[in-house]
Design a protein around this motif. Structure first.
Motif, PDB file in Angstrom:
ATOM      1  N   LYS A  64       3.572  39.351  38.668  1.00 30.34           N
ATOM      2  CA  LYS A  64       4.200  38.604  37.582  1.00 30.34           C
ATOM      3  C   LYS A  64       3.217  38.399  36.440  1.00 30.34           C
ATOM      4  CE  LYS A  64       8.252  36.691  39.306  1.00 30.34           C
ATOM      5  NZ  LYS A  64       8.126  36.221  40.691  1.00 30.34           N
ATOM      6  N   GLU A  65       1.994  38.099  36.803  1.00 25.24           N
ATOM      7  CA  GLU A  65       0.991  37.855  35.765  1.00 25.24           C
ATOM      8  C   GLU A  65       0.708  39.121  34.980  1.00 25.24           C
ATOM      9  OE1 GLU A  65      -1.731  34.233  37.486  1.00 25.24           O
ATOM     10  OE2 GLU A  65      -1.884  36.181  38.412  1.00 25.24           O
TER      11      GLU A  65
ATOM     12  N   ARG B 282     -13.309  32.056  30.234  1.00 28.89           N
ATOM     13  CA  ARG B 282     -11.994  32.116  30.857  1.00 28.89           C
ATOM     14  C   ARG B 282     -10.963  32.057  29.744  1.00 28.89           C
ATOM     15  NH1 ARG B 282      -8.949  27.753  32.696  1.00 28.89           N
ATOM     16  NH2 ARG B 282     -10.546  26.369  31.945  1.00 28.89           N
ATOM     17  N   ILE B 283      -9.945  32.892  29.869  1.00 27.70           N
ATOM     18  CA  ILE B 283      -8.829  32.818  28.925  1.00 27.70           C
ATOM     19  C   ILE B 283      -7.566  32.612  29.737  1.00 27.70           C
ATOM     20  CG2 ILE B 283      -7.459  34.071  27.241  1.00 27.70           C
ATOM     21  CD1 ILE B 283      -9.956  35.491  26.370  1.00 27.70           C
ATOM     22  N   ARG B 284      -6.893  31.532  29.468  1.00 26.16           N
ATOM     23  CA  ARG B 284      -5.647  31.266  30.181  1.00 26.16           C
ATOM     24  C   ARG B 284      -4.574  32.217  29.709  1.00 26.16           C
ATOM     25  NH1 ARG B 284      -4.664  25.697  32.654  1.00 26.16           N
ATOM     26  NH2 ARG B 284      -6.732  24.896  32.317  1.00 26.16           N
ATOM     27  N   LEU B 285      -3.808  32.729  30.652  1.00 28.02           N
ATOM     28  CA  LEU B 285      -2.710  33.618  30.253  1.00 28.02           C
ATOM     29  C   LEU B 285      -1.662  32.852  29.482  1.00 28.02           C
ATOM     30  CD1 LEU B 285      -1.496  36.164  32.884  1.00 28.02           C
ATOM     31  CD2 LEU B 285      -2.198  36.510  30.542  1.00 28.02           C
TER      32      LEU B 285
ATOM     33  N   MET C 108      -9.182  33.614  38.669  1.00 28.53           N
ATOM     34  CA  MET C 108      -9.438  34.075  40.025  1.00 28.53           C
ATOM     35  C   MET C 108     -10.671  34.966  40.125  1.00 28.53           C
ATOM     36  SD  MET C 108      -7.237  32.608  41.714  1.00 28.53           S
ATOM     37  CE  MET C 108      -7.711  33.421  43.230  1.00 28.53           C
TER      38      MET C 108
ATOM     39  N   LYS D 142       2.350  39.879  26.402  1.00 27.01           N
ATOM     40  CA  LYS D 142       1.505  39.360  25.329  1.00 27.01           C
ATOM     41  C   LYS D 142       0.882  40.500  24.536  1.00 27.01           C
ATOM     42  CE  LYS D 142       0.193  34.788  25.999  1.00 27.01           C
ATOM     43  NZ  LYS D 142      -0.904  33.852  25.889  1.00 27.01           N
TER      44      LYS D 142
ATOM     45  N   THR E 277      -1.501  38.713  39.895  1.00 29.95           N
ATOM     46  CA  THR E 277      -0.329  39.055  40.696  1.00 29.95           C
ATOM     47  C   THR E 277       0.602  39.870  39.811  1.00 29.95           C
ATOM     48  OG1 THR E 277       0.779  37.058  40.002  1.00 29.95           O
ATOM     49  CG2 THR E 277      -0.500  36.927  42.013  1.00 29.95           C
TER      50      THR E 277
ATOM     51  N   PHE F  41     -11.135  37.693  32.712  1.00 34.43           N
ATOM     52  CA  PHE F  41     -11.168  36.335  32.178  1.00 34.43           C
ATOM     53  C   PHE F  41     -10.271  35.380  32.955  1.00 34.43           C
ATOM     54  CE2 PHE F  41     -12.767  38.479  28.370  1.00 34.43           C
ATOM     55  CZ  PHE F  41     -13.838  37.662  28.103  1.00 34.43           C
TER      56      PHE F  41
ATOM     57  N   TYR G  65      -7.313  40.912  39.292  1.00 35.96           N
ATOM     58  CA  TYR G  65      -7.206  39.576  39.871  1.00 35.96           C
ATOM     59  C   TYR G  65      -5.864  38.929  39.538  1.00 35.96           C
ATOM     60  CZ  TYR G  65     -12.004  40.171  40.999  1.00 35.96           C
ATOM     61  OH  TYR G  65     -13.160  40.645  41.520  1.00 35.96           O
TER      62      TYR G  65
ATOM     63  N   PRO H 122      -4.713  35.426  19.798  1.00 36.15           N
ATOM     64  CA  PRO H 122      -5.252  34.152  19.308  1.00 36.15           C
ATOM     65  C   PRO H 122      -6.653  33.808  19.831  1.00 36.15           C
ATOM     66  CG  PRO H 122      -3.227  33.849  20.591  1.00 36.15           C
ATOM     67  CD  PRO H 122      -3.340  35.293  20.292  1.00 36.15           C
ATOM     68  N   GLU H 123      -6.888  33.989  21.130  1.00 34.69           N
ATOM     69  CA  GLU H 123      -8.203  33.609  21.642  1.00 34.69           C
ATOM     70  C   GLU H 123      -9.311  34.502  21.113  1.00 34.69           C
ATOM     71  OE1 GLU H 123      -5.620  33.240  23.654  1.00 34.69           O
ATOM     72  OE2 GLU H 123      -5.882  31.441  24.889  1.00 34.69           O
TER      73      GLU H 123
END
Lengths: 669, 175
Positions: free
Chosen positions: B25-26, B172-175, B88, B33, B23, B85, B21, B59-60
């Motif tokens: 770049k992500e 959900r974990i934000r990038l 999308m 990370k 792109t 996570f 899910y 960290p998460e």
């Protein structure tokens, strides 16, 4: 029901998947691909479907390669074009999303807050951001359709001033009369002098533009309302359904996967623990309530009645206070205006003080009285959730009522003066010319005072408190200094700012610009309050529930803001009659819409209950039938067994009898 | 970004974009990370497998009571994890993985023992008493166990998740 079985069969397939070995997986995953895939488009769709499968990446890659390697039919003509377009659109969308993601406002700050405080608090900041954008959009609309035309049509202003009692004449005179005389800073703060003559206030706009404006502004008012009411009720609906799964929601949706800070995680553990305890407690309270004796019940009812009377009395006292302060300060200002030809600095300072006295009173009351409410509610013995809700409702009432009182005292002053003179714009003694601008100024001042208080409280008072609490280890100081992020209060703060903006938007159209700037700064102020001043709260704020709470409070305050305007527009029409005829039906329609939504809401809720019961019954039925079936099968088996045994027994008997007869016969012989 | 780019070919990135899910770049950002957890190891081999202790430094995950479970579930496919996570990912995919995370004994049912573990992980150091725990589990089952078999099947779990208003925002974990 169909959905249910579908997901179940999917489950079975995943079970199957998991139990089989890795090599089998692909085979079992791709049973019917060869017959299904006929062209590029379906192949692409299948690749998209692979996404959702819970298998390792390497297998996904293999599957994708397999799909791509197999011969595909090429699409022809229009089909080809359509599919190309679809693919391009998809790519464009993802690229757009990516770039939007990059420019997203306050992304880092939001993530930071999320790490410390979890998603509940972040919804507050998202709400703040949403309000910021809303105001920006409203400002752009108003600027494009009202302010810009006014500036461009600036030339033919003078031609309308032939009759003496029209508003167009009003601002003509007005421009001549309000000569800038004070110093600029004071003017900026008070919204008088130069600022008074700018596009910020109603007085600037000519009557012609005003007639458009009335229609336009009503539209802008409707715009957010439609959105809020729809969204608010949708969320209430979801929340209502969520009530059925109170425990599951707590357990399965309880942990915030965004949390990344040790301290916050500990806090979260504690919060979940206390939430579980609280649910237990409420359950017990419920039982206790049902077993309450009549005497106790009377006592509680009595105390509630008393508290409510006190609350109403406080609200009344506040209203009176605001009214008197307003009258007092205007009286003082009048004496200033009549006496003074030359203004010394001390006098001008005093004048400023009197100018701001009403708004300062209101803001002061807004800070002090909620503490009283909080103290009082302890006597009423509600459950914790209801307690928070009641305090919130009372505080909302306080804030809105104080606004309405201010507005009413403004209007009462204006209307009496207007009646005396029979002309709306001739200046008698101290009546401000163009009362709309005057009202706009008042709200402008209130907004500014409110904003100033936020700054002072956050950066001075609360900051010092938190410093004290951090560095001095003393119980008393800890008690004073420790602060948690009180979500409802902060939400109320920003909703109040928004209400003021809506309230004044009719009189000072560009107030939305000011609100936009204020919200922009407020984000940083609140972020500071949240990250520096406060420690994580031991109360769980649910993302969904708090969001719906914001929306409901906003809705209520919106209705309150619009009511007096609708009234004044219909009753105190400056000259044009169009507005009155327009505003009232629109308002009625909106009310009907609200009623419709709430009716749909309750109906849906009822339906959910019914369906859930049906589902449970269905489950019981199934269980019962299965039991019966297994019982029946067992009985059948036993019967068959018995029959077999019987047959065998009979055969044996026959054999025996035969053999005995044989033996007998043989012995006979 | 330049450094990250050299580790992936354009085709690989396309694969990731199509199959997760994210792109492109992500994906690169996520890999950065990942690399930050063990720079020298991942620098040599971008598909390096890290031990759980290293991964739990993220960290998460480090503060997440289910961190170990998440690592176990995704151990064979950890490059997929962040995608699940992400914002999308649809609810059904998230529910599927959540179910596996909560299913401690791996019997495809969330029984009383699974629930007990989940709750004790959630409350952390603050322990509930035995009776409170039982009472809570009983309430959960009462709410969600529609066919009265004393455990939650995936269908029942998905049903809850569909109704749960918080699940999407918290899982959900934000990038």
């Amino acid at each position: 029901m169909r959905r249910y079985t579908a997901s179940r069969s999917r489950r079975e397939s995943t079970v199957h998947r998991r139990t089989s070995t890795a090599g089998d997986v692909q085979v079992s995953m791709l049973p019917d691909l060869s017959e299904m895939r006929t062209n590029e488009e379906t192949a692409w769709e299948e690749i998209m479907q692979i996404k959702a499968m819970p298998i390792p990446m390497s297998q996904k890659k293999e599957m994708k390669a397999k799909i791509l390697n197999e011969p595909n039919l090429r699409l022809q003509g229009y089909e080809q074009f359509k599919w190309r377009r679809r693919k391009m659109w998809g790519q464009f969308e993802s690229r757009l999303r990516e770039s939007l993601h990059k420019v997203e406002l306050w992304k880092g700050a939001l993530k930071h807050i999320e790490g410390y405080y979890g998603t509940g608090v972040v919804t507050f900041f998202l709400f703040l951001k949403w309000l910021f954008v809303l105001n920006l959009v409203m400002f752009l609309f108003i600027f494009l359709f009202i302010t810009l035309p006014t500036i461009l049509l600036d030339l033919d202003k003078n031609t309308y001033c032939s009759e003496s009692n029209s508003t167009s004449c009003c601002f003509e005179k007005y421009f001549n009369e309000t000569l800038p005389q004070n110093n600029i800073v004071l003017d900026l703060v008070q919204g008088t002098g130069i600022l008074e003559r700018t596009v910020l206030f109603y007085g600037f706009y000519s009557s012609e533009v005003l007639s458009y404006m009335a229609a336009d502004v009503t539209m802008y008012y409707n715009l957010p309302l439609a959105y809020i009411s729809a969204k608010g009720f949708k969320e209430r609906l979801v929340e209502g359904e969520g009530q059925f799964y109170q425990y599951c929601n707590l357990i399965f949706g309880g942990w915030d996967f965004c949390i990344q800070e040790e301290k916050a995680a500990n806090m979260k553990h504690k919060a979940i623990y206390s939430e579980i305890k609280a649910i237990l407690e409420t359950e017990k309270l419920e039982e206790e309530r049902q077993s309450r004796t009549r005497n106790e019940w009377y006592k509680i009812v009595f105390s509630r009645v008393v508290v409510n009377i006190i609350v109403v009395a406080i609200l009344g006292a506040c209203a009176c206070g605001i009214y008197f302060v307003f009258n007092y300060s205007t009286a003082q200002l009048e004496t200033f205006q009549t006496n003074s030809t030359e203004i010394t600095t001390s006098e001008s300072f005093q004048q400023l003080l009197y100018e701001f006295l009403p708004s300062m009173t209101i803001v002061g009351l807004n800070i002090v009285v909620p503490f009283l409410f909080k103290y009082l509610i302890a006597f009423e013995k509600y459950s914790p959730i209801i307690e928070i809700r009641f305090t919130l409702i009372r505080t909302v009432f306080l804030r809105l009522a104080s606004l309405i009182v201010l507005y009413a005292s403004l209007l009462s002053k204006l209307s009496c003066d207007i009646e005396n003179d029979n002309l709306s714009c001739i200046k008698c003694d101290s009546v401000p010319t163009c009362w709309e601008t005057f009202v706009g100024q008042q709200i402008f001042k209130l907004l500014l005072t409110d904003f100033g208080t936020h700054i002072v409280i956050t950066f001075v008072i609360n900051f010092i408190r938190s410093l004290l609490a951090k560095h001095i280890d003393n119980k008393f100081i800890k008690f004073i200094g420790d602060q948690t992020f009180d979500l409802p209060k902060h939400a109320l703060d920003i909703v109040y700012t928004q209400t003021l903006c809506w309230f004044g938007m009719f009189y000072a159209p560009l107030l939305s610009l000011m609100a936009t700037i204020i919200f922009l700064l407020l984000f940083y102020i609140k972020k500071f309050a949240c990250l520096v001043n406060c420690t994580p709260s031991p109360i769980i704020y649910r993302a969904s529930r708090s969001n719906s709470m914001f929306m409901v409070v906003l809705l209520v305050s919106y209705v309150f803001a619009i009511l007096p305007i609708a009234y004044s527009v219909s009753e105190l029409t400056p000259v044009e009659v169009i507005t009155a005829g327009f505003a009232i039906p629109v308002f009625i329609v909106l009310l009907l819409l609200l009623y419709y939504y709430s009716a749909v809401n309750s109906a849906n809720r009822h339906m959910v209950v019914v369906l859930k019961n049906q589902l449970v019954l269905e489950g019981h039925d199934k269980q019962f039938l299965l039991d019966r079936l297994s019982l029946f099968i067992k009985q059948e088996n036993q019967k068959r067994l018995r029959a077999e045994q019987l047959r065998e027994g009979i055969e044996i008997l026959n054999l025996v009898s035969k053999s005995t007869s044989y033996i007998c016969g043989s012995s006979d012989f | 970004m330049g450094q990250g780019k050299s580790q992936f070919s354009e085709d690989e990135l396309q694969d990731y974009q199509d199959l997760t899910y994210f792109t492109k770049k992500e994906v690169l950002y996520a890999h950065q990370k990942f690399k930050a957890l063990a720079p020298e190891k991942v620098g040599h081999n971008k598909n390096a497998k890290l031990p759980m202790s290293k991964l739990l430094q993220y960290p998460e995950l480090s503060v997440n009571p289910f961190g170990e479970r998440i690592c176990k579930i995704f151990s064979s496919s950890q490059d997929d994890m962040m995608s699940v996570f992400s914002q999308m990912a649809p609810k059904s995919v998230k529910a599927e993985h959540a179910f596996r995370i909560f299913d401690f004994d791996g019997d495809d049912m969330l029984g009383a023992s699974d629930l007990k573990q989940v709750i004790s992980k959630l409350t952390g150091e603050n322990k509930l008493t035995e009776s409170e725990m039982n009472w809570l589990i009983q309430n959960i089952l009462e709410e969600a166990d529609l066919d009265d078999d004393g455990a939650l099947s995936f269908a029942e779990f998905e049903h809850i998740i569909d109704r749960s208003s918080d699940f999407l925002s918290t899982f959900r974990i934000r990038l």
